[in-house]
Design a protein around this motif. Structure first.
Motif, PDB file in Angstrom:
ATOM      1  N   LEU A  76       0.822  -1.204   0.000  1.00 56.44           N
ATOM      2  CA  LEU A  76       0.000   0.000   0.000  1.00 56.44           C
ATOM      3  C   LEU A  76       0.860   1.261   0.000  1.00 56.44           C
ATOM      4  CD1 LEU A  76      -2.836  -1.043   2.498  1.00 56.44           C
ATOM      5  CD2 LEU A  76      -2.896  -1.017   0.002  1.00 56.44           C
ATOM      6  N   GLU A  77       2.103   1.130   0.404  1.00 61.37           N
ATOM      7  CA  GLU A  77       3.014   2.276   0.412  1.00 61.37           C
ATOM      8  C   GLU A  77       3.951   2.275  -0.792  1.00 61.37           C
ATOM      9  OE1 GLU A  77       2.646   4.707   2.521  1.00 61.37           O
ATOM     10  OE2 GLU A  77       0.993   3.573   3.412  1.00 61.37           O
TER      11      GLU A  77
ATOM     12  N   THR B 205      -6.895  -5.840   0.288  1.00 60.18           N
ATOM     13  CA  THR B 205      -5.643  -5.131  -0.005  1.00 60.18           C
ATOM     14  C   THR B 205      -5.714  -4.435  -1.357  1.00 60.18           C
ATOM     15  OG1 THR B 205      -4.343  -6.677   1.327  1.00 60.18           O
ATOM     16  CG2 THR B 205      -3.166  -5.393  -0.331  1.00 60.18           C
TER      17      THR B 205
ATOM     18  N   LYS C 191      -8.082  -1.474  -1.270  1.00 61.79           N
ATOM     19  CA  LYS C 191      -7.458  -0.315  -0.616  1.00 61.79           C
ATOM     20  C   LYS C 191      -6.415   0.339  -1.533  1.00 61.79           C
ATOM     21  CE  LYS C 191      -8.089  -1.794   4.175  1.00 61.79           C
ATOM     22  NZ  LYS C 191      -7.432  -2.314   5.408  1.00 61.79           N
ATOM     23  N   LEU C 192      -5.711  -0.468  -2.300  1.00 61.00           N
ATOM     24  CA  LEU C 192      -4.713   0.061  -3.228  1.00 61.00           C
ATOM     25  C   LEU C 192      -5.378   0.939  -4.287  1.00 61.00           C
ATOM     26  CD1 LEU C 192      -1.648  -0.180  -3.982  1.00 61.00           C
ATOM     27  CD2 LEU C 192      -2.324  -1.999  -5.555  1.00 61.00           C
TER      28      LEU C 192
ATOM     29  N   LYS D  85      -6.687   4.178  -2.710  1.00 65.51           N
ATOM     30  CA  LYS D  85      -5.600   5.121  -2.436  1.00 65.51           C
ATOM     31  C   LYS D  85      -5.237   5.907  -3.686  1.00 65.51           C
ATOM     32  CE  LYS D  85      -0.747   5.383  -1.043  1.00 65.51           C
ATOM     33  NZ  LYS D  85       0.474   4.634  -0.660  1.00 65.51           N
TER      34      LYS D  85
ATOM     35  N   SER E   6      -4.284  -3.424 -10.801  1.00 62.87           N
ATOM     36  CA  SER E   6      -5.132  -4.129  -9.841  1.00 62.87           C
ATOM     37  C   SER E   6      -5.877  -5.287 -10.499  1.00 62.87           C
ATOM     38  CB  SER E   6      -6.118  -3.163  -9.188  1.00 62.87           C
ATOM     39  OG  SER E   6      -7.143  -2.768 -10.104  1.00 62.87           O
TER      40      SER E   6
END
Length: 390
Positions: free
Chosen positions: A5-6, A219, A222-223, A226, A259
């Protein structure tokens, strides 16, 4: 899973990890470069293919945008290449049998690699030609107009029907923000509309997770969210072609495209809004008519989908988050994008038809199917149609 995610865009090529969702996710792209004035990076990234002969594909517009500069630099660096430019003039390049055949004719026995300079249509052509001929390809992106740069499918017009054909990833993508910021504004708006579509696509994915126990990865969701959030936060700069805003836009488009490959399904990036957009596009192709850019149709489809979610909200399972229609509309208006199917030239009759039948094109459960199961789709279609067309 904080690390993924970072991660920055440059971290994704070759990444592979075991996820809490129970699957192992991988990205089979060798190189992703996003930045300003990255011609040196293009040369460096193509160096492994220096010993062969490149076929460089572009069209009249993308050749002028940066194709000519790329070709001249590669020749100066000692690369062997052949350039083919699709002559577009006032017409629109279509990913049809004619264009595919023309590209295939340009491949010679000693062609070892394909470099495409362009965006949606050119990428669809190069991707399928690359896949079917067994030659690898790379992309120099010219517009932040869609999320398909990192796709493994080509959307093609065959027999006056639009169909997606499986192909493969490019080995490298080079996205130069100093070039993309000068793309036609309607293409920037299209990319922005494609990003907004993830707001309802993620809602549909969560809906089918709850209703049908369909595979879902928190995950990846959320990616995508973001990337969307960063793009929306900088959207004020898009009308003025602010380069940092363009950077966040193309980052979001690349992330959402990745994704799909990570999840192995199109769910993170495509839901009701895409069903509607595809339906409108297919009907235009069947009628031999031009249609709006895909992302602009998706943006409008996102408004419509949000309206549908609002109407069915009291029937939804708990914990389904969706955007409000006025919010989506305001985001599109911020960049001067289309907000209504009327803006796209969609007739009232076609709009009603799409609301009732777009869900039948593919076996993908979305809020359209949910409304139909509740016996409310016709009623809600009538309400939305009157709001949009009366």
């Amino acid at each position: 899973m904080g690390s993924i995610l970072e991660a920055s865009i440059a971290d994704f090529p070759g990444i592979s990890f075991d996820c809490a969702c129970g699957r192992r996710h991988s990205v089979d792209i060798d190189k992703l470069v996003v930045g300003s004035n990255i011609l040196d990076e293009v040369v460096k990234g193509l160096d492994p293919f220096r010993d062969g002969k490149l076929l460089v594909l572009s069209d009249t517009n993308t050749y002028g945008a940066c194709g000519e500069i790329v070709i001249e630099r590669l020749l100066d660096e000692g690369f062997h290449l052949k350039s083919f430019v699709f002559e577009t003039g006032s017409s629109i390049l279509l990913p049809d049998e004619r264009s595919l055949g023309r590209a295939l004719l340009e491949i010679e026995p000693d062609t070892s690699f394909i470099l495409v300079v362009g965006s949606g249509v050119l990428n669809d052509i190069a991707r399928i030609v690359s896949y079917r001929t067994g030659k690898r390809f790379a992309v120099v992106a010219t517009a932040p107009s869609m999320d398909g740069y990192t796709s493994v499918g080509s959307s093609l017009i065959v027999g006056r029907t639009k169909t997606t054909y499986y192909s493969h990833y490019p080995c490298a993508i080079f996205a130069d923000t100093s070039v993309m910021k000068n793309a036609p504004m309607i293409m920037i708006q299209a990319g922005y509309g494609d990003v907004l579509g993830k707001l309802t696509a993620l809602a549909d994915w969560n809906l089918t997770r709850i209703v049908n126990n369909e595979y879902y990865c928190d995950t990846i969701a959320k990616l995508v969210q973001k990337g969307v959030d960063k793009c929306l936060a900088s959207a004020d700069g898009l009308p003025g072609r602010d380069e940092q805003s363009i950077r966040f836009l193309i980052d979001a488009l690349i992330l959402t495209g990745l994704s799909i490959g990570l999840a192995g399904v199109s769910r993170p990036a495509s839901g009701t809004e895409h069903q509607l957009a595809h339906y409108w596009e297919i009907k235009a192709v069947e009628a031999g008519e031009e249609h709006a850019l895909h992302g602009n149709a998706v943006g409008v489809g996102t408004v419509v989908t949000a309206m549908l979610y609002e109407l069915v909200s009291e029937m939804l399972p708990e914990n389904i988050e969706f955007p409000k229609a006025d919010f989506v509309r305001s985001l599109l208006e911020k960049v001067g994008a289309f907000t209504s199917p009327k803006d796209l030239g969609i007739s009232r009759e076609l709009f009603v038809d799409s609301m009732l039948n777009a869900m039948n094109m593919k076996d993908k459960y979305t809020v359209l199917r949910f409304c139909a199961q509740q016996g409310k789709l016709e009623e809600f279609t009538d309400i939305i149609t009157r709001r949009l067309y009366d």
